[in-house]
Motif scaffolding. Structure first.
Motif, PDB file in Angstrom:
ATOM      1  N   LYS A   1      44.949  38.618  34.774  1.00 23.55           N
ATOM      2  CA  LYS A   1      45.460  39.986  34.957  1.00 23.55           C
ATOM      3  C   LYS A   1      44.349  41.008  34.787  1.00 23.55           C
ATOM      4  O   LYS A   1      44.232  41.956  35.569  1.00 23.55           O
ATOM      5  CB  LYS A   1      46.595  40.272  33.965  1.00 23.55           C
ATOM      6  N   GLU A   2      43.506  40.809  33.794  1.00 25.92           N
ATOM      7  CA  GLU A   2      42.418  41.748  33.534  1.00 25.92           C
ATOM      8  C   GLU A   2      41.384  41.734  34.658  1.00 25.92           C
ATOM      9  O   GLU A   2      40.765  42.764  34.936  1.00 25.92           O
ATOM     10  CB  GLU A   2      41.768  41.448  32.188  1.00 25.92           C
TER      11      GLU A   2
ATOM     12  N   VAL B   1      39.477  47.118  39.949  1.00 26.70           N
ATOM     13  CA  VAL B   1      39.883  48.503  40.208  1.00 26.70           C
ATOM     14  C   VAL B   1      38.974  49.474  39.464  1.00 26.70           C
ATOM     15  O   VAL B   1      38.516  50.472  40.036  1.00 26.70           O
ATOM     16  CB  VAL B   1      41.373  48.711  39.840  1.00 26.70           C
ATOM     17  N   ARG B   2      38.679  49.195  38.210  1.00 28.13           N
ATOM     18  CA  ARG B   2      37.772  50.060  37.454  1.00 28.13           C
ATOM     19  C   ARG B   2      36.376  50.107  38.084  1.00 28.13           C
ATOM     20  O   ARG B   2      35.654  51.085  37.956  1.00 28.13           O
ATOM     21  CB  ARG B   2      37.669  49.615  35.996  1.00 28.13           C
TER      22      ARG B   2
ATOM     23  N   TYR C   1      32.890  39.977  33.431  1.00 19.79           N
ATOM     24  CA  TYR C   1      34.015  40.035  32.488  1.00 19.79           C
ATOM     25  C   TYR C   1      34.430  38.618  32.076  1.00 19.79           C
ATOM     26  O   TYR C   1      34.619  38.342  30.883  1.00 19.79           O
ATOM     27  CB  TYR C   1      35.211  40.793  33.088  1.00 19.79           C
TER      28      TYR C   1
ATOM     29  N   LEU D   1      41.850  41.710  37.810  1.00 18.09           N
ATOM     30  CA  LEU D   1      42.258  42.694  38.817  1.00 18.09           C
ATOM     31  C   LEU D   1      41.984  44.111  38.331  1.00 18.09           C
ATOM     32  O   LEU D   1      41.519  44.971  39.097  1.00 18.09           O
ATOM     33  CB  LEU D   1      43.731  42.519  39.179  1.00 18.09           C
ATOM     34  N   LYS D   2      42.226  44.361  37.058  1.00 20.88           N
ATOM     35  CA  LYS D   2      41.956  45.689  36.496  1.00 20.88           C
ATOM     36  C   LYS D   2      40.468  45.992  36.494  1.00 20.88           C
ATOM     37  O   LYS D   2      40.059  47.127  36.749  1.00 20.88           O
ATOM     38  CB  LYS D   2      42.540  45.785  35.090  1.00 20.88           C
TER      39      LYS D   2
END
Length: 98
Positions: A59-60, A66-67, A29, A62-63
């Motif tokens: 922030k992304e 999780v995804r 990412y 961490l997302k």
């Protein structure tokens, strides 16, 4: 260069292989952002001109973890920001060691 962040993503998963897989997704990412970055053994450093963009990327991250399957994720984030001038770049800090 006016800002940089360093982020260490720590997914809470059962195996080291899962940690590596999820962190690889996070690094992919970061790579997709097109910004200059450097992967280290404990954290990844990202640099750019827009501090808010770097915070959004953190922030992304961490997302993304999780995804990718982490039921819980922690992160350590360091930042440097100089809105009216330059900061030391990744190359200036570590280039002589590469």
């Amino acid at each position: 260069m006016s800002a940089s962040i360093a982020i260490q993503v720590l997914p809470k998963v059962e195996t080291d292989a899962e940690v590596v897989r999820i962190v690889d997704d996070v690094i992919a990412y970061i790579q997709s952002t097109g910004l200059t970055y450097q992967v280290g053994a404990f954290e990844t450093t990202i640099e750019g001109e827009n501090y808010d963009e770097l915070v959004d990327i953190a922030k992304e991250c961490l997302k993304v973890a999780v995804r990718s399957g982490a039921p819980k994720v922690s992160a350590y984030i360091k930042a440097v920001y100089r809105p009216d001038g330059d900061i030391l770049t990744i190359e200036q800090k570590t280039g002589k060691y590469q």
